[in-house]
Motif scaffolding. Structure first.
Motif, mmCIF file in Angstrom:
data_model
loop_
_atom_site.group_PDB
_atom_site.id
_atom_site.type_symbol
_atom_site.label_atom_id
_atom_site.label_comp_id
_atom_site.label_asym_id
_atom_site.label_seq_id
_atom_site.Cartn_x
_atom_site.Cartn_y
_atom_site.Cartn_z
ATOM 1 N N VAL A 261 0.311 -0.828 0.137
ATOM 2 C CA VAL A 261 0.211 -0.086 -0.397
ATOM 3 C C VAL A 261 0.789 1.394 0.360
ATOM 4 O O VAL A 261 0.864 2.572 -1.048
ATOM 5 C CB VAL A 261 -1.110 -0.403 1.399
ATOM 6 C CG1 VAL A 261 -2.127 1.176 1.070
ATOM 7 C CG2 VAL A 261 -1.779 -1.486 0.875
ATOM 8 N N GLU A 264 1.891 2.229 -3.505
ATOM 9 C CA GLU A 264 0.396 2.422 -4.192
ATOM 10 C C GLU A 264 -0.208 4.265 -3.849
ATOM 11 O O GLU A 264 0.451 4.568 -4.978
ATOM 12 C CB GLU A 264 -0.484 1.688 -4.120
ATOM 13 C CG GLU A 264 -0.425 0.350 -4.289
ATOM 14 C CD GLU A 264 -1.846 -1.153 -3.789
ATOM 15 O OE1 GLU A 264 -1.133 -1.423 -4.110
ATOM 16 O OE2 GLU A 264 -2.458 0.206 -3.654
ATOM 17 N N THR A 265 0.639 4.987 -3.055
ATOM 18 C CA THR A 265 0.332 5.673 -2.308
ATOM 19 C C THR A 265 1.031 6.341 -2.530
ATOM 20 O O THR A 265 0.467 7.898 -2.385
ATOM 21 C CB THR A 265 -0.494 5.790 -0.683
ATOM 22 O OG1 THR A 265 -0.259 5.088 -0.139
ATOM 23 C CG2 THR A 265 -1.414 4.499 -0.666
ATOM 24 N N TRP A 276 -5.195 3.537 8.738
ATOM 25 C CA TRP A 276 -6.357 2.940 8.445
ATOM 26 C C TRP A 276 -6.801 2.829 10.238
ATOM 27 O O TRP A 276 -8.131 2.907 10.217
ATOM 28 C CB TRP A 276 -5.724 1.313 9.217
ATOM 29 C CG TRP A 276 -6.434 0.410 9.279
ATOM 30 C CD1 TRP A 276 -7.223 -0.262 8.049
ATOM 31 C CD2 TRP A 276 -6.322 -0.703 10.398
ATOM 32 N NE1 TRP A 276 -7.775 -1.381 8.995
ATOM 33 C CE2 TRP A 276 -7.213 -1.019 10.238
ATOM 34 C CE3 TRP A 276 -5.718 -0.348 11.367
ATOM 35 C CZ2 TRP A 276 -7.651 -2.560 11.411
ATOM 36 C CZ3 TRP A 276 -6.136 -1.305 12.418
ATOM 37 C CH2 TRP A 276 -6.847 -2.231 12.338
ATOM 38 N N LEU A 307 -6.847 6.189 2.989
ATOM 39 C CA LEU A 307 -6.961 4.573 2.327
ATOM 40 C C LEU A 307 -8.371 4.403 1.364
ATOM 41 O O LEU A 307 -9.289 4.566 1.631
ATOM 42 C CB LEU A 307 -7.195 3.656 2.793
ATOM 43 C CG LEU A 307 -5.628 4.132 3.559
ATOM 44 C CD1 LEU A 307 -5.311 2.848 4.829
ATOM 45 C CD2 LEU A 307 -4.291 3.617 3.027
ATOM 46 N N GLU A 310 -10.657 -0.633 -0.767
ATOM 47 C CA GLU A 310 -9.697 -1.974 -1.243
ATOM 48 C C GLU A 310 -8.805 -2.161 -0.688
ATOM 49 O O GLU A 310 -7.900 -2.765 -0.156
ATOM 50 C CB GLU A 310 -9.599 -1.675 -2.307
ATOM 51 C CG GLU A 310 -9.191 -3.327 -3.115
ATOM 52 C CD GLU A 310 -7.755 -3.661 -2.910
ATOM 53 O OE1 GLU A 310 -6.742 -4.125 -3.382
ATOM 54 O OE2 GLU A 310 -7.142 -2.178 -3.042
ATOM 55 N N GLN A 311 -7.737 -0.848 0.011
ATOM 56 C CA GLN A 311 -6.755 -1.193 -0.097
ATOM 57 C C GLN A 311 -6.959 -1.093 2.350
ATOM 58 O O GLN A 311 -5.950 -1.840 2.398
ATOM 59 C CB GLN A 311 -5.804 -0.029 0.324
ATOM 60 C CG GLN A 311 -5.520 1.104 -1.096
ATOM 61 C CD GLN A 311 -5.043 2.347 -0.689
ATOM 62 O OE1 GLN A 311 -5.188 3.351 -0.752
ATOM 63 N NE2 GLN A 311 -3.825 2.324 -2.481
ATOM 64 N N ARG A 314 -7.335 -5.449 2.444
ATOM 65 C CA ARG A 314 -6.481 -6.008 2.172
ATOM 66 C C ARG A 314 -5.532 -5.586 3.506
ATOM 67 O O ARG A 314 -4.281 -6.691 4.109
ATOM 68 C CB ARG A 314 -5.776 -5.337 1.211
ATOM 69 C CG ARG A 314 -5.269 -6.043 0.051
ATOM 70 C CD ARG A 314 -4.285 -5.848 -1.257
ATOM 71 N NE ARG A 314 -4.429 -4.221 -1.983
ATOM 72 C CZ ARG A 314 -3.856 -3.679 -2.585
ATOM 73 N NH1 ARG A 314 -3.030 -3.585 -2.490
ATOM 74 N NH2 ARG A 314 -3.961 -2.437 -2.654
#
Length: 345
Positions: A261, A264-265, A276, A307, A310-311, A314
């Motif tokens: 993650v 990706e971010t 989170w 986030l 989907e993240q 996961r």
């Protein structure tokens, strides 16, 4: 900075608060956390206030009172700009009345905290642990007196089990004493036990979570890697055994998901772990600590973005653990789940 109600109270707190466990640096455990002095602490407080992080949390046991002293110096002259939270109940010495939450100890602890912090009131006072030796009615009546005297504004707990907190709330309601509105808890992607019982209790009773150790006792800083030794200088060399245990495979499964993650971010692993948490039910504020300005500024980058679903899914799949009895039927069998839908799962 986003502000949220602290549980069912009227108090607004920042979604990120500063944990002053690194202030003082006395003793083996707290010395490993950090040794920030008053000058350094004032700089960190400056940065926090500028960013909207206006609640500062400490405890009498942190560096044997030195954390409260340093924090008091750091906020001197701007008491009206900040919220001060502290805790008491753990042993401060070997004497018979130097631990627990008896009337004698609580009154003495609050007076000592006010003196060390250089203030005449505490915005939030929390019991650091449940004291099975002292009647709950005595604890609640004493806190009531301290609230009425203007020395405490709001009350909370830390490290209580579900039944201990629920019984305390019920007795507070029965006798008209102030209710606990905060529950300072360990909660992270590595330790999700809070979700089984304390989170549903918080939803039902209006108790807001103030999260400590959101990075899993320093394991989610981004410095650990599968198959590699602990980095030189990591506080885990000294404090790992004192923190919540975690199996290596579970740790690295969570770290792998966080790393994906992060790529990706473009965010750092600690920022993802904290982001989170602030999206979880009942969470009013997450305590961030920092030994220096760079670490603080990185943690401040945990807010202002979200986030994706989907993240989140996961991360939660990687961090999931089998629920203990009697909770596992609710997560494994449809019939149980229809009667009591899971919260936060």
């Amino acid at each position: 900075m986003e502000y949220r109600r602290l549980g069912a109270s009227g108090l607004e707190v920042p979604v990120l608060s500063f944990g002053a466990g690194t202030f003082g640096g006395r003793g083996e455990l707290f010395g490993a956390w950090g040794s920030t002095d008053a000058r350094e602490a004032r700089r960190l407080v400056d940065i926090c206030i500028e960013a909207g992080v206006t609640m500062f949390d400490t405890a009498d046991v942190y560096s044997a009172g030195a954390s409260e002293e340093v924090l008091g110096e750091a906020v001197k002259g701007r008491r009206d700009q900040v919220l001060i939270s502290t805790k008491s109940g753990l042993p401060m010495g070997e004497g018979p009345n130097e631990s627990g939450t008896s009337r004698l100890r609580l009154i003495r602890s609050v007076e000592d905290a006010l003196r060390r912090l250089g203030t005449d009131y505490l915005d939030l006072f929390q019991l650091h642990a449940f004291d099975a030796r002292t009647p709950i009615e005595e604890v609640l009546a004493t806190l009531d007196d301290l609230v009425r005297a203007g020395k405490i504004r709001y009350v909370g707990v830390s490290n209580f089990s579900g039944w201990q907190l629920m019984k305390s709330l019920a007795l507070a309601d029965r006798h008209g004493h102030p209710r606990y509105v905060a529950n300072q808890v360990y909660y992270s992607l590595l330790g999700r036990d809070y979700e089984w019982e304390l989170m549903p209790l918080g939803v039902d009773r209006g108790v807001g979570a103030v999260v400590w150790s959101p990075l899993g006792w320093g394991r989610l800083t981004g410095k650990l890697r599968r198959g590699q030794p602990l980095p030189a200088g990591s506080r885990l060399h000294k404090t790992a055994d004192a923190g919540p245990p975690v199996e290596d495979e579970h740790l690295y499964r969570v770290l792998d998901a966080l790393a994906e993650v992060a790529e990706e971010t473009g965010k750092a692993i600690p920022q993802i772990a904290i982001n989170w948490l602030i999206q979880r039910p009942t969470v009013s504020s997450v305590l961030i600590g920092a030994r220096d300005e760079a670490q603080l500024r990185q943690n401040l980058g945990s807010v202002g973005w979200s986030l994706t679903p989907e993240q989140i899914a996961r991360l939660e799949a990687a961090s999931a653990r089998t629920a203990p009895y009697p909770y596992f039927p609710y997560y494994r069998q449809e019939g149980f789940a229809r009667l009591s839908p899971p919260i936060g799962r």
